[in-house]
Write a protein that holds these residues in place. Structure first.
Motif, PDB file in Angstrom:
ATOM      1  N   ALA A 186       0.852  -1.198   0.000  1.00 21.48           N
ATOM      2  CA  ALA A 186       0.000   0.000   0.000  1.00 21.48           C
ATOM      3  C   ALA A 186       0.884   1.243   0.000  1.00 21.48           C
ATOM      4  CB  ALA A 186      -0.901  -0.011   1.234  1.00 21.48           C
ATOM      5  N   PRO A 187       0.414   2.342  -0.535  1.00 26.50           N
ATOM      6  CA  PRO A 187       1.241   3.561  -0.564  1.00 26.50           C
ATOM      7  C   PRO A 187       1.493   4.079   0.848  1.00 26.50           C
ATOM      8  CG  PRO A 187      -0.994   4.069  -1.243  1.00 26.50           C
ATOM      9  CD  PRO A 187      -0.921   2.584  -1.104  1.00 26.50           C
ATOM     10  N   ARG A 188       2.689   4.576   1.085  1.00 23.34           N
ATOM     11  CA  ARG A 188       3.058   5.101   2.402  1.00 23.34           C
ATOM     12  C   ARG A 188       2.500   6.502   2.631  1.00 23.34           C
ATOM     13  NH1 ARG A 188       4.013   0.722   5.009  1.00 23.34           N
ATOM     14  NH2 ARG A 188       5.782  -0.457   4.269  1.00 23.34           N
ATOM     15  N   ASN A 189       2.549   7.334   1.628  1.00 22.64           N
ATOM     16  CA  ASN A 189       2.083   8.714   1.773  1.00 22.64           C
ATOM     17  C   ASN A 189       1.472   9.144   0.440  1.00 22.64           C
ATOM     18  OD1 ASN A 189       1.604  11.302   2.547  1.00 22.64           O
ATOM     19  ND2 ASN A 189       3.750  11.943   2.592  1.00 22.64           N
ATOM     20  N   PRO A 190       0.210   8.835   0.214  1.00 24.85           N
ATOM     21  CA  PRO A 190      -0.388   9.135  -1.105  1.00 24.85           C
ATOM     22  C   PRO A 190      -0.628  10.638  -1.274  1.00 24.85           C
ATOM     23  CG  PRO A 190      -2.054   8.262   0.376  1.00 24.85           C
ATOM     24  CD  PRO A 190      -0.754   8.217   1.118  1.00 24.85           C
ATOM     25  N   GLY A 191       0.313  11.312  -1.946  1.00 28.70           N
ATOM     26  CA  GLY A 191       0.201  12.764  -2.109  1.00 28.70           C
ATOM     27  C   GLY A 191      -0.815  13.173  -3.149  1.00 28.70           C
ATOM     28  N   LEU A 192      -0.805  12.543  -4.300  1.00 34.73           N
ATOM     29  CA  LEU A 192      -1.746  12.862  -5.386  1.00 34.73           C
ATOM     30  C   LEU A 192      -2.397  11.576  -5.883  1.00 34.73           C
ATOM     31  CD1 LEU A 192       0.352  15.458  -7.417  1.00 34.73           C
ATOM     32  CD2 LEU A 192      -1.625  15.924  -5.972  1.00 34.73           C
ATOM     33  N   PRO A 193      -3.211  10.930  -5.062  1.00 38.37           N
ATOM     34  CA  PRO A 193      -3.827   9.679  -5.516  1.00 38.37           C
ATOM     35  C   PRO A 193      -4.877   9.931  -6.585  1.00 38.37           C
ATOM     36  CG  PRO A 193      -4.756  10.336  -3.422  1.00 38.37           C
ATOM     37  CD  PRO A 193      -3.658  11.325  -3.738  1.00 38.37           C
ATOM     38  N   PHE A 194      -5.060   8.965  -7.440  1.00 38.62           N
ATOM     39  CA  PHE A 194      -6.019   9.116  -8.539  1.00 38.62           C
ATOM     40  C   PHE A 194      -6.771   7.819  -8.757  1.00 38.62           C
ATOM     41  CE2 PHE A 194      -1.861   8.043 -10.236  1.00 38.62           C
ATOM     42  CZ  PHE A 194      -2.125   6.974 -11.083  1.00 38.62           C
ATOM     43  N   LEU A 195      -7.834   7.916  -9.540  1.00 45.35           N
ATOM     44  CA  LEU A 195      -8.595   6.749  -9.973  1.00 45.35           C
ATOM     45  C   LEU A 195      -8.451   6.625 -11.472  1.00 45.35           C
ATOM     46  CD1 LEU A 195     -11.957   7.011  -7.990  1.00 45.35           C
ATOM     47  CD2 LEU A 195     -10.044   5.475  -7.556  1.00 45.35           C
ATOM     48  N   ASP A 196      -8.286   5.400 -11.947  1.00 47.57           N
ATOM     49  CA  ASP A 196      -8.243   5.124 -13.381  1.00 47.57           C
ATOM     50  C   ASP A 196      -9.645   4.742 -13.828  1.00 47.57           C
ATOM     51  OD1 ASP A 196      -5.484   5.515 -13.699  1.00 47.57           O
ATOM     52  OD2 ASP A 196      -5.068   3.490 -12.994  1.00 47.57           O
ATOM     53  N   VAL A 197     -10.123   5.397 -14.881  1.00 47.18           N
ATOM     54  CA  VAL A 197     -11.478   5.166 -15.378  1.00 47.18           C
ATOM     55  C   VAL A 197     -11.408   4.959 -16.889  1.00 47.18           C
ATOM     56  CG1 VAL A 197     -13.825   6.082 -15.492  1.00 47.18           C
ATOM     57  CG2 VAL A 197     -12.365   6.692 -13.568  1.00 47.18           C
TER      58      VAL A 197
END
Length: 198
Positions: A151-162
């Protein structure tokens, strides 16, 4: 001779008359009439052709503009974290997003995903689903932490793929959901992984 006025004939000169035209014959009259008729017919044909061309150009409708690509017509916005529905296993949490279609034909969402190996995602409604133009649809997404080590440690700019589809194209698009979503995802990871995520 003065420098003003027309030149006057001198002494012993006289004006010459142009030669008289030969008398018109029947054949000459027919030739002149035929030339006049042919000239008039050519002018009428030219005017008729120009008029038909003008009418054809004006009457032809402009082709409709191409619909926008689906990614240009869709907006995806993080709404909030929601109460996790019953049946979600431990380590899972849900949130809501709003998908709106601004213009063009209806857009079908064929896939929703996230980029992290340590998380799984499910959505309600389950893809594929269609959204009409000038309408919005609320989507509830449930994330579940499957492996804290990945899992990401520090998700700064997380996104969703669509993956989006409309009558023009199929496109894969990544949507950044902003700082509220980043804080929400970080909270999910802290709760699920505890000390492992530090």
């Amino acid at each position: 001779m003065s420098g003003i006025g027309p030149v006057e004939p001198g002494e012993g000169t006289h004006v010459q008359e142009p030669p008289a035209a030969p008398p018109a014959t029947a054949a000459g009259l027919r030739r002149r009439r035929r030339r006049a008729l042919l000239g008039a017919a050519a002018a009428l044909a030219l005017l008729a052709g120009a008029g038909a061309l003008y009418t054809a150009r004006r009457a032809a409708p402009e082709p409709p503009p191409a619909p926008p690509y689906p990614a240009q017509a869709v907006d995806l916005v993080f709404l909030n974290g929601v109460t996790t529905p019953p049946g979600v296993p431990p380590g899972g949490s849900s949130f809501a997003v709003a998908l709106s279609v601004e213009s063009g034909p209806p857009v079908t969402v064929t896939r929703l995903a996230q980029p992290y190996d340590g998380l799984s995602l499910t959505a309600s409604p389950k893809p594929p689903f269609r959204t009409a133009p000038h309408a919005a649809r609320k989507i509830t997404i449930t994330l579940r932490v499957t492996d804290c080590g990945k899992a990401p440690r520090n998700p700064g700019l997380p996104f969703l793929d669509v993956t989006l589809r409309n009558s023009r194209a199929i496109q894969d698009q990544s949507f950044l959901l902003g700082p509220r979503y980043a804080r929400y995802l970080d909270h999910i990871l802290q709760v699920a992984c505890g000390n492992d995520s530090k």
